[in-house]
Design a protein around this motif. Structure first.
Motif, mmCIF file in Angstrom:
data_model
loop_
_atom_site.group_PDB
_atom_site.id
_atom_site.type_symbol
_atom_site.label_atom_id
_atom_site.label_comp_id
_atom_site.label_asym_id
_atom_site.label_seq_id
_atom_site.Cartn_x
_atom_site.Cartn_y
_atom_site.Cartn_z
ATOM 1 N N ASN A 282 3.960 1.628 -0.872
ATOM 2 C CA ASN A 282 4.734 1.764 -2.109
ATOM 3 C C ASN A 282 3.882 2.310 -3.249
ATOM 4 O O ASN A 282 4.363 3.051 -4.099
ATOM 5 C CB ASN A 282 5.359 0.429 -2.526
ATOM 6 C CG ASN A 282 6.379 -0.101 -1.534
ATOM 7 O OD1 ASN A 282 6.637 -1.289 -1.473
ATOM 8 N ND2 ASN A 282 6.949 0.764 -0.716
ATOM 9 N N LEU A 283 2.606 1.942 -3.264
ATOM 10 C CA LEU A 283 1.696 2.504 -4.267
ATOM 11 C C LEU A 283 1.371 3.953 -3.924
ATOM 12 O O LEU A 283 1.458 4.837 -4.771
ATOM 13 C CB LEU A 283 0.396 1.692 -4.335
ATOM 14 C CG LEU A 283 0.451 0.290 -4.952
ATOM 15 C CD1 LEU A 283 -0.926 -0.362 -4.888
ATOM 16 C CD2 LEU A 283 0.946 0.327 -6.391
ATOM 17 N N LYS A 284 0.998 4.187 -2.668
ATOM 18 C CA LYS A 284 0.487 5.508 -2.290
ATOM 19 C C LYS A 284 1.542 6.598 -2.470
ATOM 20 O O LYS A 284 1.223 7.701 -2.911
ATOM 21 C CB LYS A 284 -0.007 5.470 -0.840
ATOM 22 C CG LYS A 284 -0.692 6.740 -0.395
ATOM 23 C CD LYS A 284 -1.674 6.463 0.728
ATOM 24 C CE LYS A 284 -2.423 7.715 1.105
ATOM 25 N NZ LYS A 284 -1.638 8.609 1.969
ATOM 26 N N THR B 60 0.830 -1.210 0.000
ATOM 27 C CA THR B 60 0.000 0.000 0.000
ATOM 28 C C THR B 60 0.857 1.249 0.000
ATOM 29 O O THR B 60 0.656 2.163 -0.807
ATOM 30 C CB THR B 60 -0.927 0.022 1.235
ATOM 31 O OG1 THR B 60 -1.818 -1.077 1.171
ATOM 32 C CG2 THR B 60 -1.731 1.317 1.283
ATOM 33 N N ASN C 59 -0.494 5.211 4.481
ATOM 34 C CA ASN C 59 -1.163 3.927 4.176
ATOM 35 C C ASN C 59 -2.652 4.089 3.959
ATOM 36 O O ASN C 59 -3.118 3.664 2.889
ATOM 37 C CB ASN C 59 -0.912 2.905 5.292
ATOM 38 C CG ASN C 59 -1.480 1.551 4.928
ATOM 39 O OD1 ASN C 59 -2.649 1.424 4.576
ATOM 40 N ND2 ASN C 59 -0.664 0.507 4.965
ATOM 41 N N LEU D 207 -3.743 -7.170 -0.868
ATOM 42 C CA LEU D 207 -3.093 -6.368 -1.907
ATOM 43 C C LEU D 207 -1.792 -7.026 -2.378
ATOM 44 O O LEU D 207 -1.480 -7.011 -3.578
ATOM 45 C CB LEU D 207 -2.825 -4.956 -1.382
ATOM 46 C CG LEU D 207 -2.228 -3.976 -2.388
ATOM 47 C CD1 LEU D 207 -3.084 -3.865 -3.641
ATOM 48 C CD2 LEU D 207 -2.059 -2.595 -1.752
ATOM 49 N N ALA E 221 -7.395 4.509 -6.130
ATOM 50 C CA ALA E 221 -6.550 5.666 -5.793
ATOM 51 C C ALA E 221 -5.087 5.249 -5.674
ATOM 52 O O ALA E 221 -4.188 5.937 -6.160
ATOM 53 C CB ALA E 221 -7.033 6.288 -4.486
ATOM 54 N N LEU E 222 -4.831 4.123 -5.030
ATOM 55 C CA LEU E 222 -3.451 3.676 -4.782
ATOM 56 C C LEU E 222 -2.760 3.242 -6.069
ATOM 57 O O LEU E 222 -1.624 3.621 -6.354
ATOM 58 C CB LEU E 222 -3.447 2.501 -3.801
ATOM 59 C CG LEU E 222 -3.900 2.781 -2.365
ATOM 60 C CD1 LEU E 222 -4.001 1.477 -1.580
ATOM 61 C CD2 LEU E 222 -2.940 3.742 -1.677
ATOM 62 N N LEU E 223 -3.476 2.427 -6.827
ATOM 63 C CA LEU E 223 -2.874 1.789 -7.997
ATOM 64 C C LEU E 223 -2.453 2.822 -9.048
ATOM 65 O O LEU E 223 -1.392 2.692 -9.675
ATOM 66 C CB LEU E 223 -3.907 0.818 -8.583
ATOM 67 C CG LEU E 223 -3.415 -0.316 -9.452
ATOM 68 C CD1 LEU E 223 -2.309 -1.094 -8.771
ATOM 69 C CD2 LEU E 223 -4.585 -1.251 -9.769
ATOM 70 N N LYS F 145 -1.432 5.787 -8.557
ATOM 71 C CA LYS F 145 -0.193 6.449 -8.143
ATOM 72 C C LYS F 145 1.017 5.547 -8.379
ATOM 73 O O LYS F 145 2.017 5.960 -8.959
ATOM 74 C CB LYS F 145 -0.264 6.798 -6.651
ATOM 75 C CG LYS F 145 -1.372 7.753 -6.289
ATOM 76 C CD LYS F 145 -1.383 8.030 -4.786
ATOM 77 C CE LYS F 145 -2.777 8.101 -4.230
ATOM 78 N NZ LYS F 145 -3.694 8.993 -4.921
ATOM 79 N N GLY F 146 0.909 4.313 -7.918
ATOM 80 C CA GLY F 146 2.048 3.395 -8.016
ATOM 81 C C GLY F 146 2.443 3.120 -9.454
ATOM 82 O O GLY F 146 3.629 2.994 -9.752
#
Lengths: 655, 655
Positions: free
Chosen positions: A280-282, A278, A310, A321, B323-325, B327-328
């Motif tokens: 690392n993505l955010k 999480t 996070n 995830l 939202a997370l994906l 960005k990563g």
């Protein structure tokens, strides 16, 4: 046989080496340890238990292990999201940490995080933060198992003005907690690029001396990797190996940008890895090559990272995830199946943290760190029994943290029927909110701060805090040339010649510090074309300590490239006055008794000044180091035959 | 003014065009509609409400919109995960769907999904499945808003042996539900590559005739895109445009591999997109370029996809992942900020589904589709008020589906204080589990099935179900050459010449069908080098319908490449007998009156046979189409002057 507790009739998912599952099993606990595990019918008659818990319709599994977090950062959850890293870090995290991270806030925010983690089935976490004493104290009070690493880095931290203090704190902390039944103290060098070689070597030494884990961030972003390469000239894992950091019970956190060779090195050194999908993505760091890590035999655990990046500490979401992301990014739907994801979140985390002899699976002889989960619920319906993988699929792809029913650590119930038994949620949330309200006010008010405005422009870098400097009047270049042949001066780089046009933006409120706009026209080689470098430097107000021969300044310094005009900056920062300083500078970098100094021969043209100044200067992250350099500067004054009467301990702007 | 309900004192997050947030707001409802929204102090005195709900410590927001799912697939949740797509689809999903998907299972599984979705704050979902009548009925009973699309494709489905039946069902379904206050009936051509041009054109026509939405899977995997390109010779979105599919209220699902040009086309055509991040990761399809889609102005909603490929229908997790994906994968921490993620999950979904005049935001005149969420809870502590983005951050990054407290659709409470008011959870879960238990037994038993074993080898492809064929004795090639000059034969491809060595693996239990191993040595051009192609074909037992001139076979056919030896397959499948058929074949592909047929001139060498056979053959997904082709075959027999007395309606293996 009399025992303390028996959990019966649940699906017991052991996560032992054979991945045994007992569809209607039982776990027997005595003195905090697991004394039996097997089919309920086999065990129920054999033990007389003080307390019996019926787990029908539930899964009994090893407690989840959060292999990386910064628990006190729950204080900053949701403060600032969706920002560029420099804005997030310099604009929000660091200033708020500087102001609000102390014993009290660390203690309460840790309690908050512990409550959150227990409610989501975590029984053990690995932390890296400041005031780690408070983290350990809170975790111990709540009853969670924790690896607590005091963070050390070259930058000043909330609990240490320089890294010397951090190292002392760390050693004291480890000595105090070593051998505790729940808390494993550890050393936490922040990362290769935020430490110096001395810090890394010293931390490695400490970890080995006390035989404690060493936790370190490794290859989180491409920028980290590049920064480490520039500092040490090699890939981060190899540079850690050079400093002896991989010879401890080491856990490397993130590993997003590890090369194949680095992963092989980590396998060989038995280093654990904490995967934080999480975070690392955010933070847009990328996606760690977890499937490849597992193929190579790395010990991989899963971590939530701190709640500021996070923003929760929900290990069910995190392992879900981890399973999903590996498939999507490798384009292999078989990558990191549910079974492996659950392994990483339990026994894999224990292995990565070098704690698998104590926790991580349901096996006789291990401590009773257990999580009991409701699976006969709406959103995990229906159930299939085609293969043993069906139960892992239910736990990883459909179970929510809200389905956790009971949690035990060392055989002690920390949550029963979703009620937290060792922590008062209302008190904690109120305390944390009280501190957060002050953070809110602080940030609202500082909208006008210089640092904030500088941050908004972007590209900021934090520079060394401590500066030792002195100036003396000299005739001309000849004194320098004579001095340089001294036998204790072991290396001299050929000098650069530059014209520096500085404009100081000064403010009535001196506590804000001042901003220097510098146009530096450098000629690096004789006859070379001048190169123009423009920088902005924010120098905070600081303290100073005067020595016989020099002055030691302690103040924050941030620089960034100045890619706009001076006019823009004057309009943007609205200084109360602007002072210009122009000079011609010859600069030598020398090494004196093994220590590096800058020696400048300056001629001021604005304000115009007769003769020249010889300036000797050095910067460092360590106060102790700075004090030693101040002594050496005294000797250098003699080397360069500077008249003590002529000494000036001020900056040119203060002339 | 008398009204039905007032929700007061919560943080009202409207998601209206100005993204207005009322920190202590109120929403007033009358006759299912929102009649006022604003600060609680302004509104509370003005209305006399039948029912007042105090929302202090809570957020009142538009209900979440699940823009893509297959709700009855909750029956298959957790059945089979972490498998290769072909194994998952052909080994588990399709056989179980063939056997167990019927009115009853669709109804109960829809109720289960609805209960799960209400509990996670969903007020509207868009479905694509079979027996859509049952989906609509269940959704309506529960009180959820739903776009229900009957799925049509060329493959046989659980509710239609051929697509002609599907089309009829679809039309009937739409006519029956059009104008319902909660249910929006829709057409659901499955995807470009699983439909034929006729299906796509017919569905586009239907959507326009009834003015209903059209939902279609688009560019989910690289394989889909490639398959579509091979079928139609252009990128999937452009091929849909050619068939008129983009001129309706169209929703394209997935869009993982859309090109820039395709996205621009979708913007221009006002097509919505449903982004399904969990499913795309879990099935290893990839990651949709959502940030880019939003930049281009596409209307993007978020969907969970079916519970067999997710495995839940939790829109809070789904929007967090969106939202997370983003960005990563873009390496931009500012991509898809929380505010945008929540937009996609509410009003964005409504726009994508062409329902934004009815739902998706809290605005006067819209239906009261609302979700009330607890935010004063442990894992969302603390709260900050630095900017309006803090509340979006809390909702997207920290709120769990278990925090949903009340849910209303059309002003009717479907859940109050987490208690479901319109559905009996115990009954539903018991009903679904009862069916699932039968699935379990079915799958346990079929471990010995041929299809299962073929699936295990991998690379399976499902072929056309209907086959029309006839053979007649002829003298030699001359009869073919003469026939080919007939004026109604409009196109003839140059013939291939091949030696075919077939081995039929036969089984005592004929219901299993049989497997053919074929070594096909083809010479495509005169004088060319023979190319050897080896395939396995599983032909199921089927029904046949005899015509005067030909026979129409209806049976499942699966093929895969045979990359191992015949010896291996014999040992692996353990047939009761093996029968060999060798022949020399000349093959022409012809078009007769616009319809394509294969014309083979065969000479059998094993079992040896005098003279030659002329075989005329065609395959199709449509039964109606097959019947028409049977008639044309009669005419072709005359064209090729085949003696009716010599007709054979059997396969060579049955000789």
């Amino acid at each position: 046989m009399k025992v303390d507790m028996i959990l019966s009739n649940g699906i017991v998912v052991t996560m032992d080496k054979r991945l045994e599952v007992f569809p209607r099993g039982a776990v027997v606990i005595k003195d905090g340890q697991i004394v039996a595990v097997g089919p309920a019918t086999d065990l129920s008659g054999r033990y007389e238990a003080e307390q019996a818990i019926d787990c029908v319709g539930q899964v009994v599994m090893p407690g989840l292990i959060n292999a990386h977090t910064h628990v006190p950062m729950s204080l900053l959850r949701g403060l600032a999201d969706d920002l560029r890293l420099d804005v997030w870090l310099y604009g929000y995290m660091l200033p708020v940490e500087r102001e609000f991270v102390n014993e009290e806030s660390c203690y309460y925010a840790t309690l908050l995080s512990c409550a959150e983690m227990i409610r989501s089935g975590v029984t053990c976490f690995a932390d890296m933060y400041y005031f780690e004493e408070e983290v350990a104290r809170a975790a111990q009070e709540v009853g969670l198992r924790a690896v607590c690493a005091e963070t050390v880095m070259k930058l000043p931290t909330p609990d240490a003005a320089s890294y010397d203090e951090s190292l002392e704190y760390c050693q004291r902390f480890i000595a105090g907690w070593k051998g505790h039944e729940l808390i494993v103290p550890a050393v936490g060098p922040h990362s290769p690029y935020t430490c110096t070689p001395e810090i890394l070597r010293e931390m490695a030494r400490l970890a080995q001396e006390y035989d404690v884990p060493l936790l370190i961030h490794l290859s989180e972003t491409e920028g980290d990797v590049e920064g480490t390469r520039q500092l040490y000239g090699c890939a981060p894992a190899f540079c850690l190996d050079d400093f002896g950091v991989l010879d401890s019970k080491t856990l490397a956190v993130h590993g997003v940008h590890l090369t194949e060779e680095e992963m092989e090195l980590l396998v060989q050194k038995s280093v654990g890895v904490a995967h934080c999908p999480t975070s690392n993505l955010k933070l847009a760091s990328g996606v760690a090559p977890v499937a490849r890590m597992l193929d190579l035999g790395l010990k991989v655990g899963i971590g939530t990272d701190g709640p500021a990046s996070n923003n929760d500490q929900d290990m069910f979401e995190e392992m879900r995830l981890a399973a999903l992301l590996a498939k999507g990014t490798t384009r292999d739907p078989k990558a990191v199946p549910a079974r492996i994801a659950l392994t990483m979140a339990t026994i894999g985390g224990a292995r990565a943290l070098h704690l698998d002899h104590i926790t991580g699976s349901i096996e006789v002889g291990k401590q009773a760190d257990l999580t009991v989960v409701d699976v006969d619920v709406l959103h995990i319906t229906p159930k299939f029994d085609l293969s043993v993988d069906n139960i892992y699929s239910r736990l990883v792809y459909a179970t929510k943290s809200a389905d956790v029913r009971h949690v035990l650590v060392n055989g002690r119930l920390l949550m029963k029927d979703r009620e937290l038994l060792t922590v008062n949620v209302d008190t904690i949330t109120a305390e944390v909110q009280r501190i957060a309200d002050r953070v809110n006010v602080f940030l609202m008010r500082r909208e006008e701060s210089l640092l904030d405005k500088l941050v908004a422009i972007g590209g900021l870098e934090w520079k060394e805090t401590f500066e030792v400097q002195v100036k003396g009047s000299v005739e001309d270049e000849a004194v320098v040339m004579e001095g340089l042949i001294h036998p204790d001066i072991s290396a001299v780089w050929s000098p650069s010649v530059r014209d520096q046009y500085d404009a100081y933006l000064l403010f009535a409120d001196a506590s804000q510090g001042c901003i220097r706009h510098r146009e530096d026209n450098v000629v690096r080689e004789e006859g070379g074309v001048p190169e123009s470098i423009r920088t902005l430097t924010l120098t905070g107000s600081g303290s100073e300590q005067e020595f016989d021969n020099s002055v030691l300044l302690s103040r924050s310094r941030f620089t960034s490239k100045a890619d706009r005009t001076l006019r823009f900056y004057c309009e943007y920062f609205e200084p109360d006055s602007v002072k210009e300083v122009h000079k011609h500078r010859q600069r030598w970098h020398i090494r004196y008794k093994g220590v590096q100094f800058a020696v400048n021969l300056d001629r001021l043209t604005k304000p115009a000044h007769e003769g020249a100044f010889l300036e000797i200067k050095s910067r460092t992250w360590s106060k102790k180091d700075a004090e030693q350099k101040a002594l050496l500067i005294g000797e250098l004054l003699d080397v360069f035959s500077v008249d003590r009467e002529s000494l000036l301990k001020r900056d040119y702007v203060d002339f």
